[in-house]
Design a protein around this motif. Structure first.
Motif, PDB file in Angstrom:
ATOM      1  N   GLN A 150       7.625  30.329   1.919  1.00 38.23           N
ATOM      2  CA  GLN A 150       8.327  30.126   0.480  1.00 38.23           C
ATOM      3  C   GLN A 150       8.628  28.485   0.271  1.00 38.23           C
ATOM      4  N   GLU A 151       9.217  27.943   1.159  1.00 39.70           N
ATOM      5  CA  GLU A 151       9.367  26.566   0.735  1.00 39.70           C
ATOM      6  C   GLU A 151       8.229  25.705   0.655  1.00 39.70           C
ATOM      7  N   ALA A 152       7.184  26.109   1.525  1.00 36.66           N
ATOM      8  CA  ALA A 152       6.055  25.395   1.691  1.00 36.66           C
ATOM      9  C   ALA A 152       5.362  25.672   0.251  1.00 36.66           C
ATOM     10  N   LEU A 153       5.231  26.699  -0.145  1.00 41.12           N
ATOM     11  CA  LEU A 153       4.499  27.162  -1.464  1.00 41.12           C
ATOM     12  C   LEU A 153       5.127  26.610  -2.582  1.00 41.12           C
ATOM     13  N   ASN A 154       6.539  26.502  -2.635  1.00 40.47           N
ATOM     14  CA  ASN A 154       7.181  25.721  -3.819  1.00 40.47           C
ATOM     15  C   ASN A 154       6.932  24.130  -3.753  1.00 40.47           C
ATOM     16  N   ARG A 155       6.884  23.743  -2.665  1.00 37.40           N
ATOM     17  CA  ARG A 155       6.322  22.234  -2.626  1.00 37.40           C
ATOM     18  C   ARG A 155       5.135  21.755  -2.705  1.00 37.40           C
ATOM     19  N   ILE A 156       4.269  22.841  -2.571  1.00 41.71           N
ATOM     20  CA  ILE A 156       2.799  22.585  -2.911  1.00 41.71           C
ATOM     21  C   ILE A 156       2.698  22.928  -4.133  1.00 41.71           C
ATOM     22  N   LYS A 157       3.375  23.679  -5.049  1.00 43.75           N
ATOM     23  CA  LYS A 157       3.158  23.972  -6.386  1.00 43.75           C
ATOM     24  C   LYS A 157       3.803  22.751  -7.085  1.00 43.75           C
ATOM     25  N   GLN A 158       4.830  22.070  -6.486  1.00 43.45           N
ATOM     26  CA  GLN A 158       5.724  20.909  -7.169  1.00 43.45           C
ATOM     27  C   GLN A 158       5.116  19.565  -6.957  1.00 43.45           C
ATOM     28  N   ASN A 159       4.147  19.338  -5.884  1.00 44.50           N
ATOM     29  CA  ASN A 159       3.836  18.052  -5.442  1.00 44.50           C
ATOM     30  C   ASN A 159       2.333  17.993  -4.987  1.00 44.50           C
ATOM     31  N   ASN A 160       1.987  16.462  -4.921  1.00 45.43           N
ATOM     32  CA  ASN A 160       0.541  16.405  -4.255  1.00 45.43           C
ATOM     33  C   ASN A 160       0.565  15.810  -3.103  1.00 45.43           C
ATOM     34  N   TYR A 161      -0.247  16.416  -2.218  1.00 43.28           N
ATOM     35  CA  TYR A 161      -0.212  16.205  -0.808  1.00 43.28           C
ATOM     36  C   TYR A 161      -1.705  15.738  -0.583  1.00 43.28           C
ATOM     37  N   ASP A 162      -1.866  14.496   0.337  1.00 39.68           N
ATOM     38  CA  ASP A 162      -2.956  14.280   1.000  1.00 39.68           C
ATOM     39  C   ASP A 162      -3.284  15.230   2.073  1.00 39.68           C
ATOM     40  N   LEU A 163      -2.568  15.787   2.796  1.00 39.78           N
ATOM     41  CA  LEU A 163      -2.773  16.743   3.800  1.00 39.78           C
ATOM     42  C   LEU A 163      -1.599  17.647   3.861  1.00 39.78           C
ATOM     43  N   MET A 207       0.879  -1.034  -0.090  1.00 46.46           N
ATOM     44  CA  MET A 207       0.103  -0.136  -0.228  1.00 46.46           C
ATOM     45  C   MET A 207       0.912   1.210   0.090  1.00 46.46           C
ATOM     46  N   LYS A 208       0.546   2.119  -0.758  1.00 48.71           N
ATOM     47  CA  LYS A 208       1.204   3.485  -0.919  1.00 48.71           C
ATOM     48  C   LYS A 208       1.028   4.283   0.177  1.00 48.71           C
ATOM     49  N   LYS A 209       1.997   4.875   0.706  1.00 49.84           N
ATOM     50  CA  LYS A 209       1.728   5.938   1.766  1.00 49.84           C
ATOM     51  C   LYS A 209       1.308   7.324   1.505  1.00 49.84           C
ATOM     52  N   ARG A 210       0.369   7.765   2.242  1.00 48.46           N
ATOM     53  CA  ARG A 210      -0.110   9.192   1.807  1.00 48.46           C
ATOM     54  C   ARG A 210       1.096  10.303   2.152  1.00 48.46           C
ATOM     55  N   LYS A 211       0.919  11.423   1.372  1.00 43.94           N
ATOM     56  CA  LYS A 211       1.704  12.216   1.589  1.00 43.94           C
ATOM     57  C   LYS A 211       1.380  13.533   2.389  1.00 43.94           C
ATOM     58  N   LEU A 212       2.073  14.012   3.396  1.00 42.98           N
ATOM     59  CA  LEU A 212       1.900  14.958   4.389  1.00 42.98           C
ATOM     60  C   LEU A 212       2.773  16.026   4.161  1.00 42.98           C
ATOM     61  N   LEU A 213       2.400  17.189   4.401  1.00 38.30           N
ATOM     62  CA  LEU A 213       3.490  18.382   4.313  1.00 38.30           C
ATOM     63  C   LEU A 213       3.171  19.175   5.472  1.00 38.30           C
ATOM     64  N   LEU A 214       4.433  19.062   6.514  1.00 32.43           N
ATOM     65  CA  LEU A 214       4.279  19.713   7.589  1.00 32.43           C
ATOM     66  C   LEU A 214       5.121  21.243   7.490  1.00 32.43           C
ATOM     67  N   VAL A 215       4.346  22.178   7.979  1.00 32.62           N
ATOM     68  CA  VAL A 215       5.006  23.455   7.920  1.00 32.62           C
ATOM     69  C   VAL A 215       5.019  24.211   9.242  1.00 32.62           C
ATOM     70  N   ASP A 216       6.087  24.386   9.882  1.00 31.43           N
ATOM     71  CA  ASP A 216       6.468  25.225  11.128  1.00 31.43           C
ATOM     72  C   ASP A 216       7.815  25.510  11.222  1.00 31.43           C
ATOM     73  N   ASP A 217       8.068  26.907  11.760  1.00 31.55           N
ATOM     74  CA  ASP A 217       9.329  27.285  11.903  1.00 31.55           C
ATOM     75  C   ASP A 217      10.107  26.674  13.090  1.00 31.55           C
ATOM     76  N   MET A 218       9.272  25.909  13.867  1.00 35.57           N
ATOM     77  CA  MET A 218      10.046  25.564  15.094  1.00 35.57           C
ATOM     78  C   MET A 218      10.200  23.907  15.067  1.00 35.57           C
ATOM     79  N   LYS A 219      11.459  23.538  15.038  1.00 30.72           N
ATOM     80  CA  LYS A 219      12.037  22.193  14.850  1.00 30.72           C
ATOM     81  C   LYS A 219      11.280  21.388  15.861  1.00 30.72           C
ATOM     82  N   GLU A 220      10.688  21.663  17.029  1.00 27.93           N
ATOM     83  CA  GLU A 220      10.279  20.684  17.924  1.00 27.93           C
ATOM     84  C   GLU A 220       9.008  20.430  17.556  1.00 27.93           C
ATOM     85  N   VAL A 221       8.132  21.011  16.758  1.00 27.81           N
ATOM     86  CA  VAL A 221       6.993  20.680  16.188  1.00 27.81           C
ATOM     87  C   VAL A 221       7.280  19.587  15.261  1.00 27.81           C
TER      88      VAL A 221
END
Length: 112
Positions: free
Chosen positions: A36-49, A1-15
């Motif tokens: 900016q990094e998040a917007l680039n990833r969203i533009k280039q990839n597909n995410y489930d969440l 089964m293929k894993k779903r893709k998650l993009l996590l955006v936070d400026d704190m490494k602890e999160v």
């Protein structure tokens, strides 16, 4: 089964470190730390969440831009914040909202 893709955006490494092994079993997790990094990833990839902090700097609410960009591609989104910005998040198109808790584990983030 293929894993779903998650993009996590936070400026704190602890999160990013709160993503549990159980979540990593279900999701391929991309971690980014700024708008900016998040917007680039969203533009280039597909995410489930896409999960984003509301404020990624002292100057604004960049997470709202990330929510809007992700929703424009049809991605499910969750906003998280220490402040009560639930209304703003939902207006921007977020599917949900998580309150970030200080000085303790964030159970909501662990349950995703």
């Amino acid at each position: 089964m293929k894993k779903r893709k998650l993009l996590l955006v936070d400026d704190m490494k602890e999160v990013h470190n709160k993503i549990t092994p159980d979540i990593r079993k279900r999701y391929e997790v991309d971690s980014v730390f700024n708008e900016q990094e998040a917007l680039n990833r969203i533009k280039q990839n597909n995410y489930d969440l896409v999960i984003t902090d509301c404020q990624l700097s002292d100057s604004g609410f960049e997470g709202l831009n990330i929510i809007r960009a992700a929703r424009s591609k049809g991605f499910r989104t969750i906003m998280m914040s220490k402040g009560n910005y639930r209304k703003e998040a939902l207006r921007a198109g977020a599917n949900g909202f998580i309150f970030k808790k200080e000085n303790r584990g964030n159970e909501d983030l662990r349950k995703i």
